[in-house]
Write an enzyme that holds these catalytic residues in place. Structure first.
Site, short mmCIF file in Angstrom:
data_model
loop_
_atom_site.label_atom_id
_atom_site.label_comp_id
_atom_site.label_asym_id
_atom_site.label_seq_id
_atom_site.Cartn_x
_atom_site.Cartn_y
_atom_site.Cartn_z
N ASP A 252 32.83 47.41 36.60
CA ASP A 252 32.32 46.62 37.71
C ASP A 252 31.13 47.30 38.38
O ASP A 252 31.17 48.49 38.71
CB ASP A 252 33.45 46.42 38.73
CG ASP A 252 33.02 45.65 39.95
OD1 ASP A 252 32.73 44.46 39.81
OD2 ASP A 252 32.95 46.26 41.04
N GLU A 285 28.79 45.52 34.07
CA GLU A 285 28.13 44.66 35.04
C GLU A 285 27.08 45.53 35.71
O GLU A 285 27.42 46.54 36.33
CB GLU A 285 29.10 44.13 36.09
CG GLU A 285 28.39 43.22 37.10
CD GLU A 285 29.16 42.98 38.37
OE1 GLU A 285 28.82 42.01 39.08
OE2 GLU A 285 30.07 43.75 38.69
#
Length: 572
Positions: A252, A285
């Site tokens: 993330d 990401e």
């Protein structure tokens, strides 16, 4: 003693080794259910002790000021993130022991929130439906223990321990085992850029875990340049891949880590530390659109927000917030995305204060870009959590879905997409007292800049994240036309599995052309020299589409008309 630094470790003697990095403390005790043992302080602030504590034993650490804290690398908790840690069992009786994984080019990913799915066991029961539909991988939103019984996923504070409300570690392993038995991969979203606001005790005994002078939206930046901190996250990643036999990890918001050297070290160390001959997939990401991080020894792919953002602008006409970066000539931007992956490849981004964003990506194969029409962020970051089924015409959405699933880029769906869910996905937490008030009011202030929520009365419509009803409203429910959407997804995924997946390994773009406002044609050469042509019109005017090469494999609407999509495949 094993090579691990963090977490309880079984010893040949039958005892368990307990360790805690607490350089800011002069003394630490190990508390078991029936005794308290002083821990020996060693080099660099590590405390350790051997103790008779078989699997299932409860333990925690007592600091020199009397504060009791869980193990930051606890494998399981009892009583929540403020409670006791549990010594884990030694092994799990795997049934799909010969599973070696799937190639990334076969990935069709369904992102799932385990809590909304009903927990690990309920999700395992739903896997046959997803497998039959054509999903080849489920990506679990973060499962690390968080404060309370419910959380949208990104407020975890004990990243080694599955949340109690989702089920036990054994339940999670059974889920992975069931997926492998069905020929499906399991990926996990991990958060290494911050911890949640309640239950993170690390700063109380190891303030050096964070850089106080390097701020992020969540506080001091995680000090991944320290070997103890880097080891913490590497050991977490290897736990998921080795102990739980997951097939890959999605990292993330790594742009918030801000350390490319750490990212490279982490990828190489993970690949060197995975047990057995297995296909392991690592996905980023990264708002930086850093193509240099994508390659055979580093990361398989990156979530491509650019794809979502430009298609969203074309589908909805929304141009506020980060969509403003895609409001100028979205058609040309979509063409660039289909041809080269990233849209921003070094151009200045208004959403990033005018700074250049991204790097050249046209040399990368299309499957290194994970594309999506929506995900937890793009829905959950909306004040009312609306899905695209409520924001655009369904004919246009069907065409965009066909583009997503028949494009050589790697497709990702969000739970409920496959049956056209209208239910929202809202931001939800389970905080209390002053923190609950701060989160609720902070959420409402966040949307004050939007015209629809410019006055206080309008902002009252934004759901309270801590209300039980907010979680309940977010559970996806099939609408009346669910069967029509499922039939569309099933057909498109059958086409993808038969015509695309076996031919993607060395696929490359042959270019993309603007046919008119909102209309694009893109072409690819596949591995066996088959030719794929896709044409979509998300504009308001009809366009002329050049005749496609090969046979027509899918059509939505009338070719070239507004809201249409067509796909051709010329086989060698």
């Amino acid at each position: 003693m094993t090579g691990r630094l963090w977490g309880p470790q079984p010893l040949p003697s039958g005892e368990t080794l307990f360790r805690l990095w607490a350089p800011a403390r002069s003394a630490v005790d190990l508390e078991l259910a029936d005794k308290t043992l002083p821990m020996e302080r060693g080099d660099a602030g590590w405390f350790q002790v051997n103790a008779p504590a078989p699997p299932g034993s409860l333990y925690r650490f007592r600091l020199d000021d009397g504060l009791a804290v869980p193990d930051p690398a606890s494998r399981q908790q009892q009583g929540g993130v403020h409670g006791w840690s549990i010594v884990p069992p030694a092994d799990y009786p795997w049934q799909a022991g010969d599973w070696r994984g799937l190639p990334w080019t076969s990935a069709v990913i369904q992102e799932v929130h385990v809590g909304l799915a009903g927990g690990f066991r309920a999700l395992a029961d739903d896997l046959p439906r997803l497998a039959e539909l054509g999903i080849t991988a489920i990506e679990l939103m973060p499962v690390g223990a968080f404060s309370g019984d419910r959380n949208w996923g990104y407020d975890g504070v004990l990243p080694f321990a599955p949340a109690e409300s989702y089920g036990s570690p054994e339940d999670l392993k059974a889920l992975v085992d069931a997926a492998h038995g069905l020929g499906m991969m399991v990926l996990l979203d991990v958060v290494y850029n911050h911890f949640g606001p309640d239950g993170n005790y690390i700063a109380a005994y190891a303030p050096g875990f964070f850089h106080a002078d390097a701020q992020t939206p969540w506080g001091g930046a995680v000090a991944v340049d320290r070997p103890e901190v880097a080891a913490y996250f590497l050991e977490n990643a290897l736990m998921w891949l080795n102990d739980y036999r997951l097939d890959g990890l999605r990292f993330d918001a790594v742009h918030a880590i801000g350390n490319a050297g750490f990212l490279d070290w982490l990828a190489r160390s993970i690949r060197a530390g995975v047990h057995g001959d297995r296909k392991i997939h690592l996905i980023l990401e990264n708002e930086e659109n850093d193509a240099a991080r994508l390659g055979p020894t580093l990361y398989n792919a990156q979530w491509n927000d650019d794809f979502h953002n430009v298609v969203h602008v074309l589908l909805t006409g929304e141009t506020s917030a980060y969509y403003a970066d895609f409001a100028d000539d979205p058609t040309q931007r979509l063409a660039r995305c289909l041809e080269q992956g990233f849209i921003y490849q070094g151009e200045p981004s208004a959403n990033h204060n005018g700074k250049p964003r991204g790097s050249r990506s046209g040399h990368l194969p299309p499957w290194r870009f994970v594309s999506f029409l929506q995900n937890h962020d793009q829905i959950g970051n909306r004040a009312l959590g609306e899905r695209l089924t409520l924001l655009t015409d369904h004919a246009w959405l069907r065409s965009a879905t066909a583009l997503l699933l028949l494009c050589p880029q790697t497709p990702l769906l969000f739970m409920g997409d496959e049956y056209g869910a209208r239910t929202p996905f809202l931001f939800f937490t389970d905080f209390h007292d002053a923190l609950a008030d701060a989160v609720r009011e902070g959420r409402r202030r966040e949307f004050a800049k939007f015209a629809a929520f410019s006055d206080a009365q309008a902002r009252e419509r934004i759901p309270d994240p801590n209300a039980q009803a907010t979680l309940a409203a977010s559970r996806p429910q099939p609408p009346e036309d669910a069967a029509e959407w499922e039939a569309l997804y099933r057909h498109l995924l059958q086409l993808r599995a038969r015509l695309l997946a076996p031919r993607l390994s060395s696929a490359y773009s042959l270019g993309a052309d603007v046919l008119g406002e909102g209309a694009v044609r893109a072409r690819w050469c596949l591995s066996d020299k088959a030719m794929l042509t896709l044409a979509i019109n998300l504009g308001k005017q009809a366009v002329t589409v050049p005749p496609g090469q090969g046979r027509l494999i899918h059509l939505e609407g009338v070719t070239g008309e507004p809201g249409s999509f067509a796909a051709w495949c010329l086989e060698p």
